[in-house]
Structure formats: C-alpha cells, structure tokens
Design a protein around this motif. Structure first.
Motif, PDB file in Angstrom:
ATOM      1  N   THR A   1     -15.251  94.075   0.119  1.00  0.00           N
ATOM      2  CA  THR A   1     -14.233  95.084   0.410  1.00  0.00           C
ATOM      3  C   THR A   1     -13.540  94.771   1.727  1.00  0.00           C
ATOM      4  O   THR A   1     -13.879  93.801   2.415  1.00  0.00           O
ATOM      5  CB  THR A   1     -14.856  96.500   0.412  1.00  0.00           C
ATOM      6  OG1 THR A   1     -13.812  97.472   0.428  1.00  0.00           O
ATOM      7  CG2 THR A   1     -15.771  96.709   1.612  1.00  0.00           C
ATOM      8  N   SER A   2     -12.576  95.582   2.076  1.00  0.00           N
ATOM      9  CA  SER A   2     -11.713  95.313   3.227  1.00  0.00           C
ATOM     10  C   SER A   2     -12.411  95.597   4.551  1.00  0.00           C
ATOM     11  O   SER A   2     -13.310  96.443   4.641  1.00  0.00           O
ATOM     12  CB  SER A   2     -10.446  96.165   3.131  1.00  0.00           C
ATOM     13  OG  SER A   2      -9.753  95.893   1.945  1.00  0.00           O
ATOM     14  N   ASP A   3     -11.927  94.914   5.571  1.00  0.00           N
ATOM     15  CA  ASP A   3     -12.468  95.125   6.924  1.00  0.00           C
ATOM     16  C   ASP A   3     -11.623  96.123   7.715  1.00  0.00           C
ATOM     17  O   ASP A   3     -11.689  96.149   8.944  1.00  0.00           O
ATOM     18  CB  ASP A   3     -12.575  93.794   7.681  1.00  0.00           C
ATOM     19  CG  ASP A   3     -11.229  93.095   7.880  1.00  0.00           C
ATOM     20  OD1 ASP A   3     -10.176  93.635   7.449  1.00  0.00           O
ATOM     21  OD2 ASP A   3     -11.213  91.987   8.462  1.00  0.00           O
ATOM     22  N   VAL A   4     -10.844  96.947   7.017  1.00  0.00           N
ATOM     23  CA  VAL A   4      -9.976  97.927   7.670  1.00  0.00           C
ATOM     24  C   VAL A   4     -10.229  99.309   7.084  1.00  0.00           C
ATOM     25  O   VAL A   4     -10.920  99.466   6.085  1.00  0.00           O
ATOM     26  CB  VAL A   4      -8.481  97.563   7.489  1.00  0.00           C
ATOM     27  CG1 VAL A   4      -8.157  96.218   8.118  1.00  0.00           C
ATOM     28  CG2 VAL A   4      -8.106  97.547   5.994  1.00  0.00           C
ATOM     29  N   SER A   5      -9.645 100.323   7.714  1.00  0.00           N
ATOM     30  CA  SER A   5      -9.685 101.696   7.235  1.00  0.00           C
ATOM     31  C   SER A   5     -11.142 102.151   7.067  1.00  0.00           C
ATOM     32  O   SER A   5     -11.987 101.820   7.892  1.00  0.00           O
ATOM     33  CB  SER A   5      -8.865 101.802   5.937  1.00  0.00           C
ATOM     34  OG  SER A   5      -8.720 103.134   5.519  1.00  0.00           O
ATOM     35  N   ALA A   6     -11.431 102.900   6.022  1.00  0.00           N
ATOM     36  CA  ALA A   6     -12.763 103.500   5.870  1.00  0.00           C
ATOM     37  C   ALA A   6     -13.780 102.580   5.213  1.00  0.00           C
ATOM     38  O   ALA A   6     -14.974 102.903   5.190  1.00  0.00           O
ATOM     39  CB  ALA A   6     -12.656 104.789   5.042  1.00  0.00           C
ATOM     40  N   MET A   7     -13.352 101.444   4.676  1.00  0.00           N
ATOM     41  CA  MET A   7     -14.275 100.624   3.889  1.00  0.00           C
ATOM     42  C   MET A   7     -15.487 100.116   4.676  1.00  0.00           C
ATOM     43  O   MET A   7     -16.622 100.218   4.191  1.00  0.00           O
ATOM     44  CB  MET A   7     -13.540  99.464   3.224  1.00  0.00           C
ATOM     45  CG  MET A   7     -12.845  99.843   1.928  1.00  0.00           C
ATOM     46  SD  MET A   7     -11.328 100.805   2.167  1.00  0.00           S
ATOM     47  CE  MET A   7     -10.162  99.537   2.613  1.00  0.00           C
TER      48      MET A   7
END
Length: 390
Positions: free
Chosen positions: A307-313
């Motif tokens: 998953t992404s390394d930004v936002s809530a992930m």
C-alpha cells in the motif's frame, strides 16, 4: 427540575444499503455496539428506504425511515423537512457532511477532505463539478458548526487541521475497525472460479471504487511492468466497471495483459473474504484514504499487503505492509516483484498483518464515539447529560 427522560441520540444510518462502503461498515458497527453500551440512552436510527429490514433489535432503539437520500439536496438544505427530529439531544452525521436545519448539537465524522483539497481525485467529470459544490458546502458546514469533528485516522485529522486551523481544538481521532467475518479461510479454487478468477491462477488483488484517487491505472501499469512477462499471475480488480473500468480494459490491451486482468463488480462479503484468502497480495496504492478498509480487511484475512506510503495507509498498516510511493510505477512494480517472488516474505507479512488487524476493533471505535457523545452533552445544559459509567 432536571429532565429525567433518556438522552436521545440520532445516528444517521442511511449509508446502510445495498452498496458496500467504508462509511457503511462504520455505521453498522456503531448500530451493533452502541445500544448495549448505553442501555439508559435512546438511539434514533435514521434508516434509508432501501435498507433491508430493521437495523437493530435493541429495546432502546427507535428506527425512522427517511425517504430523502443521505447525499441529496433535502439533506443538505434542511433535513427536518424529511424527518421529525423533535426531542433529539445530539445528532451524529457519520458521512462527511452535516445536514442543514439541525438545532441540536452535532458530531460529524469527516473521513477525508478530498472534495475540498483534491476534487479531481474524487470525480473529474462534469457531474463532479456539481458534487464538488455539494460536498464542499456540506463538509465546510460540518467543520464550522459541529460541536466535535471525528476523524477515522490521524492523517485526516492532520489534513483538516492544515486546511482549517481554527477547528483543531474540536477534532477527535476515533480509528475504524475491521469486522469479525474478515478472517483467514482456506483457499477454495472452485469458489474463486465461480467468483470470476480463472481456476488455478495466482493473482494480485485490488479492491475499491473506480474514483481516480484509488490510482487503478497506475497500479495496472505497475502490474504490467512487474509481471507482464510472468504469465502465471493475473490481476483481479473488485470495483464497479463504469466508464473508468472500460478505460482500464483498453489500457490492459495496450499493455499486453488484457487476458490476465479481470474486473469484477461488487461481490458478496463471503466472496470478498475468499478473494483475500486466495490472493498473493493486495495492491492498494491509493493517493489518499480516510482509513483504507481493504488494507485492514486483507490483513485480517491473512493476505499480504502492498500500500501507499502517504495519507492514512501507513497508519492503518501499522508496520505490517510493504509501503510504496503511489506516484512511482517503478516503486510499485519493484514491490510487486519482491512480494510475489518471495514466499518467506509473504508468510511474514501474513503474520504481521494478522497481529495488526487484531488491534483494529469496532467495539473500541463505538466506545470512542460514546465517550465523544458524553463529552459534547456534558457541555450543554446540566439537564442534558449522559450518565458516566462507574
């Protein structure tokens, strides 16, 4: 004389219906847990006309069918035109916007503010311009008028505080959970074939609506770059097909992987659990999420996660997933090659994911909201207070 009647809390449950959503998951959990946690309070549940039967059998629950849509003009303009809210002491709006015409204190759960900060990530079409006005007004009203603003992650709290610093003191983080039916099950090739996965195929799974912020086109390009030459692995997307789905099919043809990309419509929960159980990895490279329920669901089912390394992930994954830059095809592709090619890594991610998912508890979420209700009502007239448990 103090008012001795039970406190009456209205919870807008109109997101509960045939269409699955993360907001619906949260509302269902609150309906399941809150009445038992506060038996001396009364809960008025606003139910959508297409909801399947009663939402609760608890004695302290009253359900009212509301014909107006949760995200419709009547709700935004003046909800009391559609439902009598007389006697409600506190209103909980769980779906980003605060309805118009409310006279009682309110709590709004704001899952994300993409409609304020990145509206084209939500819907870049002409209709998206209308939605931008609608949601922009409803979210802005929620930030301005809610007694408290609950967020499902610290990432959303921080985004709101950066966008509207004056509301920082009214923000409260109450993380979402993951339902008990998301659990490890044996891989069933026959069930997967019935769902739409060709029998015997390994596959990368993606789950989510077709909005641009889900980053599906980038993920497809990364899949082709990483695994285009590995004919034994497919890509399965669970999402509404729509116009963007057709665009993904055309992109898959251009990338030479069309026969290995399977776009499925929304599936039953048991089928979704089977997909998580059967996947090599969940790929979830969103640009932004309020929470990111597929990440939590996959981990709870023992499915490795990228998953992404930004936002809530990163917050939701809690160190149990491989994190990537969602704007970098090479980074996503490298992670796909690494995870799909390393059985030991997949086993480690499964174990870490199961441990992390066990910490995401809907009962704790409901308890957090009940504490927030108490806090707001305690600030009102002394005659309107929730009892504080011993």
């Amino acid at each position: 004389m103090p008012d001795s009647r039970p406190i009456n809390i209205a919870l807008d449950c109109r997101y509960l219906g045939p269409r699955p959503s993360g907001i619906g998951e949260m509302v269902a959990a609150l309906v399941a847990h809150l009445p038992g946690m506060a038996p001396d309070c009364r809960f008025t549940l606003l139910r959508a006309a297409d909801a399947a039967g009663p939402l609760s059998g608890a004695a302290n629950v009253r359900e009212v069918v509301v014909r107006a849509a949760a995200n419709g003009p009547v709700t935004l303009a003046r909800l009391p035109l559609a439902v009598d809210l007389t006697g409600i002491d506190l209103f909980h709006a769980p779906a980003n916007i605060l309805p118009g015409g409310l006279r009682m204190p309110s709590i709004t759960t704001v899952h994300d503010i993409m409609w304020l900060t990145h509206p084209k990530w939500c819907n870049p079409s002409l209709w998206g311009r209308v939605e931008r006005v609608f949601y922009g007004h409803g979210i802005t009203r929620a930030l301005g008028r809610s007694a408290r603003i609950a967020t499902v992650s610290a990432a959303t709290r921080d985004a709101i505080a950066a966008h509207a610093p004056h509301v920082a003191g009214r923000l409260a983080v109450i993380p979402s959970g993951v339902a008990a039916d998301f659990t490890p099950v044996p891989r069933d090739p026959a069930a997967l074939a019935r769902i739409g996965v060709p029998k015997g195929r390994r596959f990368v799974l993606m789950v989510g609506q077709g909005a641009p912020y889900k980053n599906h086109a980038m993920a497809l390009r990364a899949f082709a770059a990483a695994l285009g030459s590995r004919a034994g692995i497919d890509l399965v997307l669970v999402r509404r097909r729509g116009a963007s789905g057709a665009g993904l099919e055309r992109l898959a043809h251009r990338l030479g992987v069309a026969g290995r990309v399977h776009i499925l419509p929304a599936v039953a929960r048991a089928d979704l659990v089977q997909l998580y159980a059967g996947a090599e990895v969940l790929l979830h490279p969103s640009l932004c999420e309020g929470f990111g329920h597929p990440v939590a669901e996959a981990m709870a089912c023992g499915c490795p996660v990228i998953t992404s390394d930004v936002s809530a992930m990163p917050e939701v994954a809690g160190g149990a997933a491989v994190l990537v830059d969602p704007g970098d095809i090479g980074d996503i592709a490298a992670a796909l090659m690494r995870v799909t090619g390393d059985m030991t890594l997949r086993a480690a991610l499964r174990q870490r994911g199961l441990a992390r998912a066990a910490m995401l508890d809907w009962q704790a979420c409901a308890a957090g909201y009940l504490a927030l209700y108490r806090s707001v009502l305690a600030e009102q007239s002394p005659a309107v207070r929730l009892p504080v448990p011993a």
